[in-house]
Design an enzyme around this catalytic site. Structure first.
Site, mmCIF file in Angstrom:
data_model
loop_
_atom_site.group_PDB
_atom_site.id
_atom_site.type_symbol
_atom_site.label_atom_id
_atom_site.label_comp_id
_atom_site.label_asym_id
_atom_site.label_seq_id
_atom_site.Cartn_x
_atom_site.Cartn_y
_atom_site.Cartn_z
ATOM 1 C CB SER A 144 38.021 40.372 44.542
ATOM 2 O OG SER A 144 37.756 39.943 43.231
ATOM 3 C CG ASP A 225 30.019 41.845 43.443
ATOM 4 O OD1 ASP A 225 31.033 42.166 42.800
ATOM 5 O OD2 ASP A 225 30.008 41.747 44.690
ATOM 6 C CG HIS A 257 34.154 43.299 42.124
ATOM 7 N ND1 HIS A 257 33.741 42.109 42.682
ATOM 8 C CD2 HIS A 257 35.505 43.207 42.004
ATOM 9 C CE1 HIS A 257 34.798 41.326 42.876
ATOM 10 N NE2 HIS A 257 35.873 41.971 42.481
#
Length: 274
Positions: A144, A225, A257
């Protein structure tokens, strides 16, 4: 509002609702890190600079040979939460294979400015190279916001550091590579970036032509995602490829995610194997 939704990863998981998934992620990474610290030989809170946040945790291989590769893990948390103290969960499968794992701390916002975080991660690598001559190749892994920071490392001009880390590979997981959309979301409340800062720190805008010894890059994204996160991964991998880099895009099915990175604690997980 559309951008807010797209850049809120917790809204896109079919597993858990947005109020519980982040707490669950914190619990999983903290518990995994605790297990890793209990089982591996570690050196914790090693300062690589003078700042409060400038520390790293080292998980040494179970059976270190004369030289060993190191996986440098850069945590996510939207540049404003999480820390190296939740970032050792990926160590057990790797240390058992003779790989050292280093979890890098950096000054998250609002204390840390985006320029500062990028510089800190670069400096942590310089420190590792100078302190541990036995390292045989560095592999970056970021999740991320950490994937963003790892990508910024790839665009570093190392001449000002007088050291060139031997980066053999980079695994960029569910990252953000263009910060401009972030300016229009809640994420920028803590970061307080101007457009200039966002542009200066967007890996998409700073893809350098691949040099002969350029590392291999694996851009990984999760099925769950958001479309915007998926677009960013696809476009960044295309930009690297166009500049001559060796890039693979890995689209991981059945994960969101958060568990896309949590599963690195499992030996059999495809990303662990890669």
């Amino acid at each position: 509002q559309a951008l807010e939704d797209q850049y809120s990863p917790s809204r896109w998981s079919p597993r858990l609702d947005r109020d519980t998934i982040i707490d669950a992620h914190l619990a999983v990474t903290a518990a995994g890190t605790e297990r890793a610290r209990a089982s591996a030989q570690t050196l914790l809170h090693v300062p690589y600079g003078n700042g409060d946040g400038e520390k790293l945790d080292i998980y040494f291989p179970t059976d270190p040979s004369e030289t060993f590769p190191v996986l440098v893990y850069i945590h996510g948390g939207y540049w404003q939460c999480l820390s190296k103290d939740d970032s050792g969960f990926a160590a057990p499968p790797l240390v058992s294979q003779g790989v050292a794992v280093v979890a890098v701390g950096y000054d998250t916002a609002p204390k840390g400015h985006m320029d500062t975080m990028v510089l800190q991660v670069r400096r942590s690598l310089v420190f590792l190279v100078e302190r541990y001559p036995r390292i045989r190749g560095i592999y970056l892994c970021g999740h991320s916001a950490g994937a963003h920071l790892a990508a910024m490392v790839l665009s570093t001009d190392w001449t000002e550091f007088q050291v060139v880390p031997d980066i053999k590979g980079a695994v960029l997981v569910s990252g953000v590579y263009d910060l401009e959309p972030i300016l229009h979301t809640y994420v920028n409340d803590a970061l307080n970036m101007s457009r200039e800062v966002a542009q200066r720190n967007s890996p998409m805008r700073h893809v350098t032509p691949a040099v002969p010894e350029a590392c291999e890059v694996l851009v990984a994204l999760a099925q769950h995602d958001s479309p915007e996160f998926r677009r960013q991964s696809q476009e960044y991998s295309q930009a690297l490829r166009a500049a001559g880099w060796s890039v693979s895009l890995l689209d991981l099915a059945g994960v969101d995610h958060f568990d896309v990175i949590e599963k690195l604690s499992e030996d059999s997980y495809v990303l662990t194997q890669v």
